[in-house]
Scaffold this motif. Sequence first.
Motif, mmCIF file in Angstrom:
data_model
loop_
_atom_site.group_PDB
_atom_site.id
_atom_site.type_symbol
_atom_site.label_atom_id
_atom_site.label_comp_id
_atom_site.label_asym_id
_atom_site.label_seq_id
_atom_site.Cartn_x
_atom_site.Cartn_y
_atom_site.Cartn_z
ATOM 1 N N LEU A 274 0.310 -6.996 7.327
ATOM 2 C CA LEU A 274 1.525 -7.429 8.023
ATOM 3 C C LEU A 274 2.694 -7.533 7.050
ATOM 4 O O LEU A 274 3.834 -7.172 7.375
ATOM 5 C CB LEU A 274 1.282 -8.775 8.699
ATOM 6 C CG LEU A 274 2.399 -9.278 9.616
ATOM 7 C CD1 LEU A 274 2.643 -8.296 10.762
ATOM 8 C CD2 LEU A 274 2.045 -10.652 10.178
ATOM 9 N N GLU A 275 2.411 -7.975 5.828
ATOM 10 C CA GLU A 275 3.467 -8.099 4.823
ATOM 11 C C GLU A 275 4.053 -6.734 4.465
ATOM 12 O O GLU A 275 5.254 -6.601 4.202
ATOM 13 C CB GLU A 275 2.897 -8.769 3.571
ATOM 14 C CG GLU A 275 3.944 -9.029 2.490
ATOM 15 C CD GLU A 275 3.368 -9.736 1.276
ATOM 16 O OE1 GLU A 275 3.947 -9.579 0.180
ATOM 17 O OE2 GLU A 275 2.344 -10.438 1.434
ATOM 18 N N LEU A 276 3.197 -5.696 4.467
ATOM 19 C CA LEU A 276 3.657 -4.341 4.153
ATOM 20 C C LEU A 276 4.648 -3.803 5.189
ATOM 21 O O LEU A 276 5.445 -2.917 4.901
ATOM 22 C CB LEU A 276 2.462 -3.389 4.048
ATOM 23 C CG LEU A 276 1.565 -3.558 2.820
ATOM 24 C CD1 LEU A 276 0.278 -2.764 3.000
ATOM 25 C CD2 LEU A 276 2.299 -3.119 1.557
ATOM 26 N N CYS A 277 4.607 -4.356 6.382
ATOM 27 C CA CYS A 277 5.498 -3.899 7.449
ATOM 28 C C CYS A 277 6.938 -4.352 7.235
ATOM 29 O O CYS A 277 7.871 -3.752 7.786
ATOM 30 C CB CYS A 277 5.008 -4.422 8.809
ATOM 31 S SG CYS A 277 3.401 -3.745 9.302
ATOM 32 N N GLY A 278 7.114 -5.410 6.450
ATOM 33 C CA GLY A 278 8.460 -5.908 6.190
ATOM 34 C C GLY A 278 8.950 -6.838 7.287
ATOM 35 O O GLY A 278 8.175 -7.315 8.130
#
Length: 375
Positions: A274-278
């Motif tokens: 989820l963090e990679l999605c921004g």
Amino acid sequence: MRRVKVTVRSRPISGDRRTLYLDYYPAVRIPETMKMMRQETLGMYLYDKPKNQIQKRHNESTLAQAEAIRCLRVQAVINEEFGFLDKQRLNTDFLEYFRKETLMRNCSWASCYKHFKTFVGGKCTFAQINVDLCVKFREYLLKAPRFDTSAKALSVNTASGYYRKFRGLLAIALRDKLLQENVNLYLDRIDVKPNKIEFLTQQELLNLSKAPCEIPVLKKASLFSCLTGLRYSDVQRLEWSNIVPNLEGTGYNIRTRTKKTQAEISLPLSPDALELCGERSDGVVFIGLNRNMLNAPLRRWISEAGITKHITFHSFRHTYAVLQLASGTDIYTVSKMLSHKHVTTTEIYLDLLEETKSKTIGRIQIHKDHDPDAA
């Protein structure tokens, strides 16, 4: 079975004339539109009361033409009822039929169509589709150059995939009563060669996550694939509307339909993924991601991480599968997460796991150091 009667009839029009049409009883279905038709206008007319020999000869000639057309239509109806093909259908453009079928399918169908169009020189009717032509197309695919670089020929596995799709098209055309015989009965498939499946170990994944990448969105999308198992096509078109809260209200799931198999999937998202999605927004999640990044930029990033394996974007999906199995996730769950139709497709990763178990023990993670012996 009730037979269809075709009759030439007329109705009055302006100028003391009568227009001719064919009357079908009962109505017949038009294959192209699937609509029922009772009457067919011929675009011909007769003089209601011929005033001279010219008009009389016109009436005689026109009636003879109308009768000829009626006979052709009767033959077409009989062919349809008894499974034969009329000459008009045999002369239908096979390439156009292929093109329309391609529009409803994935990009590999489009590539197959492009190769067949090249093979036949841009012209082909259904009458020309026979065993000899199909066998020669098979031979063509085994030697055909790639469209993106003529210096390289198609791989055997790519040629096999194209020929499988072409044979699938033949089956569809046979179902639609556009072929005289089942040509597939006489065709040999192109056998595939087993590919070496490359994947990242847990340590290699950590190294990759720490290595600098010249294109930030490529790095984020790649690591996201490692953490979710999504194919490139699904990562590229992933939208924020596909990321929804889970039923427990403790996190988020991806809910989407895969491009390749059209399967509905619901995947839980880890905090790392989820963090990679921004930051949440609207529209596409990984803005700017394109296939041009999957060649030289991806290879440079892989090399920067000290990885010498031949890693492609699809290798990240393999990485997800192997590391999930290594962490103890059961094969049925992994198969479901990968949207495989059959668990036997997932079993190939068990063989990889047995070969490299000591290197892949541990949960998938990218934000903290990992000791494989501590798992």
